[in-house]
Design a protein around this motif. Sequence first.
Motif, PDB file in Angstrom:
ATOM      1  N   CYS A   1       0.827  -1.201   0.000  1.00  0.00           N
ATOM      2  CA  CYS A   1       0.000   0.000   0.000  1.00  0.00           C
ATOM      3  C   CYS A   1       0.868   1.260   0.000  1.00  0.00           C
ATOM      4  O   CYS A   1       2.053   1.210   0.313  1.00  0.00           O
ATOM      5  CB  CYS A   1      -0.924   0.016   1.215  1.00  0.00           C
ATOM      6  SG  CYS A   1      -2.025  -1.407   1.308  1.00  0.00           S
ATOM      7  N   GLY A   2       0.259   2.345  -0.342  1.00  0.00           N
ATOM      8  CA  GLY A   2       0.974   3.615  -0.375  1.00  0.00           C
ATOM      9  C   GLY A   2       0.274   4.604  -1.283  1.00  0.00           C
ATOM     10  O   GLY A   2      -0.681   4.263  -1.990  1.00  0.00           O
ATOM     11  N   ARG A   3       0.732   5.804  -1.266  1.00  0.00           N
ATOM     12  CA  ARG A   3       0.133   6.841  -2.097  1.00  0.00           C
ATOM     13  C   ARG A   3       0.435   6.580  -3.565  1.00  0.00           C
ATOM     14  O   ARG A   3       1.554   6.272  -3.935  1.00  0.00           O
ATOM     15  CB  ARG A   3       0.681   8.210  -1.676  1.00  0.00           C
ATOM     16  CG  ARG A   3      -0.023   9.401  -2.329  1.00  0.00           C
ATOM     17  CD  ARG A   3       0.404  10.693  -1.640  1.00  0.00           C
ATOM     18  NE  ARG A   3       1.829  10.911  -1.768  1.00  0.00           N
ATOM     19  CZ  ARG A   3       2.392  11.585  -2.794  1.00  0.00           C
ATOM     20  NH1 ARG A   3       1.632  12.069  -3.757  1.00  0.00           N
ATOM     21  NH2 ARG A   3       3.696  11.758  -2.832  1.00  0.00           N
ATOM     22  N   PHE A   4      -0.602   6.722  -4.390  1.00  0.00           N
ATOM     23  CA  PHE A   4      -0.449   6.500  -5.824  1.00  0.00           C
ATOM     24  C   PHE A   4       0.282   7.700  -6.433  1.00  0.00           C
ATOM     25  O   PHE A   4      -0.161   8.837  -6.313  1.00  0.00           O
ATOM     26  CB  PHE A   4      -1.816   6.338  -6.478  1.00  0.00           C
ATOM     27  CG  PHE A   4      -1.759   5.765  -7.863  1.00  0.00           C
ATOM     28  CD1 PHE A   4      -1.652   4.406  -8.067  1.00  0.00           C
ATOM     29  CD2 PHE A   4      -1.803   6.596  -8.967  1.00  0.00           C
ATOM     30  CE1 PHE A   4      -1.605   3.870  -9.345  1.00  0.00           C
ATOM     31  CE2 PHE A   4      -1.752   6.073 -10.256  1.00  0.00           C
ATOM     32  CZ  PHE A   4      -1.655   4.709 -10.431  1.00  0.00           C
ATOM     33  N   THR A   5       1.411   7.446  -7.070  1.00  0.00           N
ATOM     34  CA  THR A   5       2.259   8.514  -7.584  1.00  0.00           C
ATOM     35  C   THR A   5       2.504   8.351  -9.080  1.00  0.00           C
ATOM     36  O   THR A   5       2.018   7.411  -9.716  1.00  0.00           O
ATOM     37  CB  THR A   5       3.611   8.519  -6.855  1.00  0.00           C
ATOM     38  OG1 THR A   5       4.318   7.296  -7.168  1.00  0.00           O
ATOM     39  CG2 THR A   5       3.419   8.610  -5.345  1.00  0.00           C
ATOM     40  N   ARG A   6       3.284   9.269  -9.626  1.00  0.00           N
ATOM     41  CA  ARG A   6       3.650   9.192 -11.041  1.00  0.00           C
ATOM     42  C   ARG A   6       4.429   7.918 -11.326  1.00  0.00           C
ATOM     43  O   ARG A   6       4.315   7.336 -12.408  1.00  0.00           O
ATOM     44  CB  ARG A   6       4.484  10.416 -11.427  1.00  0.00           C
ATOM     45  CG  ARG A   6       4.954  10.390 -12.877  1.00  0.00           C
ATOM     46  CD  ARG A   6       5.839  11.569 -13.203  1.00  0.00           C
ATOM     47  NE  ARG A   6       5.092  12.832 -13.135  1.00  0.00           N
ATOM     48  CZ  ARG A   6       5.644  14.009 -13.428  1.00  0.00           C
ATOM     49  NH1 ARG A   6       6.918  14.072 -13.785  1.00  0.00           N
ATOM     50  NH2 ARG A   6       4.910  15.101 -13.360  1.00  0.00           N
ATOM     51  N   CYS A   7       5.197   7.462 -10.354  1.00  0.00           N
ATOM     52  CA  CYS A   7       5.968   6.231 -10.532  1.00  0.00           C
ATOM     53  C   CYS A   7       5.042   5.037 -10.760  1.00  0.00           C
ATOM     54  O   CYS A   7       5.331   4.170 -11.591  1.00  0.00           O
ATOM     55  CB  CYS A   7       6.854   5.983  -9.310  1.00  0.00           C
ATOM     56  SG  CYS A   7       8.000   4.609  -9.515  1.00  0.00           S
ATOM     57  N   ASP A   8       3.919   5.005 -10.049  1.00  0.00           N
ATOM     58  CA  ASP A   8       2.945   3.930 -10.256  1.00  0.00           C
ATOM     59  C   ASP A   8       2.413   3.962 -11.687  1.00  0.00           C
ATOM     60  O   ASP A   8       2.270   2.917 -12.331  1.00  0.00           O
ATOM     61  CB  ASP A   8       1.783   4.077  -9.269  1.00  0.00           C
ATOM     62  CG  ASP A   8       2.204   3.866  -7.827  1.00  0.00           C
ATOM     63  OD1 ASP A   8       2.307   2.711  -7.406  1.00  0.00           O
ATOM     64  OD2 ASP A   8       2.450   4.863  -7.133  1.00  0.00           O
ATOM     65  N   LEU A   9       2.120   5.162 -12.170  1.00  0.00           N
ATOM     66  CA  LEU A   9       1.632   5.302 -13.542  1.00  0.00           C
ATOM     67  C   LEU A   9       2.675   4.835 -14.552  1.00  0.00           C
ATOM     68  O   LEU A   9       2.336   4.190 -15.554  1.00  0.00           O
ATOM     69  CB  LEU A   9       1.262   6.766 -13.816  1.00  0.00           C
ATOM     70  CG  LEU A   9      -0.024   7.284 -13.161  1.00  0.00           C
ATOM     71  CD1 LEU A   9      -0.177   8.783 -13.421  1.00  0.00           C
ATOM     72  CD2 LEU A   9      -1.245   6.528 -13.687  1.00  0.00           C
ATOM     73  N   GLN A  10       3.925   5.159 -14.299  1.00  0.00           N
ATOM     74  CA  GLN A  10       4.996   4.746 -15.200  1.00  0.00           C
ATOM     75  C   GLN A  10       5.133   3.222 -15.224  1.00  0.00           C
ATOM     76  O   GLN A  10       5.329   2.622 -16.283  1.00  0.00           O
ATOM     77  CB  GLN A  10       6.308   5.393 -14.778  1.00  0.00           C
ATOM     78  CG  GLN A  10       6.339   6.899 -14.983  1.00  0.00           C
ATOM     79  CD  GLN A  10       7.578   7.547 -14.386  1.00  0.00           C
ATOM     80  OE1 GLN A  10       8.248   6.980 -13.521  1.00  0.00           O
ATOM     81  NE2 GLN A  10       7.894   8.760 -14.851  1.00  0.00           N
ATOM     82  N   ILE A  11       5.030   2.608 -14.051  1.00  0.00           N
ATOM     83  CA  ILE A  11       5.116   1.149 -13.967  1.00  0.00           C
ATOM     84  C   ILE A  11       3.964   0.498 -14.733  1.00  0.00           C
ATOM     85  O   ILE A  11       4.151  -0.461 -15.497  1.00  0.00           O
ATOM     86  CB  ILE A  11       5.091   0.691 -12.490  1.00  0.00           C
ATOM     87  CG1 ILE A  11       6.378   1.115 -11.768  1.00  0.00           C
ATOM     88  CG2 ILE A  11       4.887  -0.816 -12.394  1.00  0.00           C
ATOM     89  CD1 ILE A  11       7.626   0.454 -12.281  1.00  0.00           C
ATOM     90  N   ILE A  12       2.760   1.016 -14.550  1.00  0.00           N
ATOM     91  CA  ILE A  12       1.588   0.484 -15.250  1.00  0.00           C
ATOM     92  C   ILE A  12       1.739   0.657 -16.759  1.00  0.00           C
ATOM     93  O   ILE A  12       1.430  -0.243 -17.546  1.00  0.00           O
ATOM     94  CB  ILE A  12       0.307   1.177 -14.750  1.00  0.00           C
ATOM     95  CG1 ILE A  12       0.028   0.758 -13.300  1.00  0.00           C
ATOM     96  CG2 ILE A  12      -0.887   0.851 -15.641  1.00  0.00           C
ATOM     97  CD1 ILE A  12      -1.089   1.524 -12.634  1.00  0.00           C
ATOM     98  N   ALA A  13       2.253   1.825 -17.175  1.00  0.00           N
ATOM     99  CA  ALA A  13       2.470   2.079 -18.604  1.00  0.00           C
ATOM    100  C   ALA A  13       3.491   1.105 -19.185  1.00  0.00           C
ATOM    101  O   ALA A  13       3.333   0.613 -20.313  1.00  0.00           O
ATOM    102  CB  ALA A  13       2.926   3.521 -18.809  1.00  0.00           C
ATOM    103  N   LEU A  14       4.517   0.791 -18.422  1.00  0.00           N
ATOM    104  CA  LEU A  14       5.526  -0.167 -18.879  1.00  0.00           C
ATOM    105  C   LEU A  14       4.920  -1.566 -19.030  1.00  0.00           C
ATOM    106  O   LEU A  14       5.231  -2.287 -19.985  1.00  0.00           O
ATOM    107  CB  LEU A  14       6.695  -0.210 -17.893  1.00  0.00           C
ATOM    108  CG  LEU A  14       7.661   0.978 -17.927  1.00  0.00           C
ATOM    109  CD1 LEU A  14       8.669   0.870 -16.785  1.00  0.00           C
ATOM    110  CD2 LEU A  14       8.391   1.029 -19.261  1.00  0.00           C
ATOM    111  N   GLY A  15       4.051  -1.929 -18.092  1.00  0.00           N
ATOM    112  CA  GLY A  15       3.389  -3.229 -18.189  1.00  0.00           C
ATOM    113  C   GLY A  15       2.518  -3.322 -19.425  1.00  0.00           C
ATOM    114  O   GLY A  15       2.498  -4.344 -20.116  1.00  0.00           O
ATOM    115  N   ILE A  16       1.795  -2.246 -19.717  1.00  0.00           N
ATOM    116  CA  ILE A  16       0.959  -2.205 -20.920  1.00  0.00           C
ATOM    117  C   ILE A  16       1.825  -2.276 -22.172  1.00  0.00           C
ATOM    118  O   ILE A  16       1.506  -2.988 -23.132  1.00  0.00           O
ATOM    119  CB  ILE A  16       0.093  -0.932 -20.922  1.00  0.00           C
ATOM    120  CG1 ILE A  16      -0.921  -0.977 -19.770  1.00  0.00           C
ATOM    121  CG2 ILE A  16      -0.620  -0.756 -22.264  1.00  0.00           C
ATOM    122  CD1 ILE A  16      -1.702   0.302 -19.590  1.00  0.00           C
ATOM    123  N   ALA A  17       2.933  -1.538 -22.159  1.00  0.00           N
ATOM    124  CA  ALA A  17       3.833  -1.522 -23.314  1.00  0.00           C
ATOM    125  C   ALA A  17       4.399  -2.919 -23.597  1.00  0.00           C
ATOM    126  O   ALA A  17       4.457  -3.356 -24.754  1.00  0.00           O
ATOM    127  CB  ALA A  17       4.964  -0.528 -23.080  1.00  0.00           C
TER     128      ALA A  17
END
Length: 214
Positions: A60-76
């Motif tokens: 758990c933790g605050r959702f940050t830009r890093c989370d978005l980047q990780i998700i984008a990498l997974g999609i890529a």
Amino acid sequence: MEIKKTALIFLVFFLMQAIGLAAGNSFGVREEIAYLWGAILSTTAVMGTSILFKEKFSLCGRFTRCDLQIIALGIALSVVAMTYEQFFGASSDEPSPISFYLSSGSFFLKMTWLLCTIFLGPLTEEIIFRHFLLKIFFNKFNPGIAIVLNGIAFIAPHILQTSRIYAIICIFVLGISCAIIKIRSDRIRYSIEFHSAYNFTICCWVLFSHNYLQ
């Protein structure tokens, strides 16, 4: 001690999978339902065993830009895998595990299977392979070898679901990608997000490209 913990976690994981499948066969349910039983049992058992071991996860933790980047990498990565499939896997007569489970059954069953694939599966597998097993490899080998070994080990629970070479290569790449993320961030949460985003994109593509939602 870490080796014993990891061995027990693997034993619990595969035992619960086997119990779910055996129970499904005993009750005469379809294979996809038995698979769901095994997934739910194994996830519950792995989480329970981890709690008994007093393992600490940064889930758990605050959702940050890093989370978005990780998700984008997974999609890529999933897009790369799907493109790879079009060139090397489209001619195979063997359906992918995702296509097999999403091609039949009720809408509720499909949604339940998606829940396991997108959330329960990544959660369980990342705890097993990136928290427990990777720690052992990382302590005994240099990071590069540890990552490769972790990727090879990650193939093990998937090899019974498919024999297609291109699918095994994709699983290996996913495994080493998650291992790199875990090592660089030291947060299991990021590898879970990456894994979930990968599975989510693959599932969406299979659902809509084959019109399995009907």
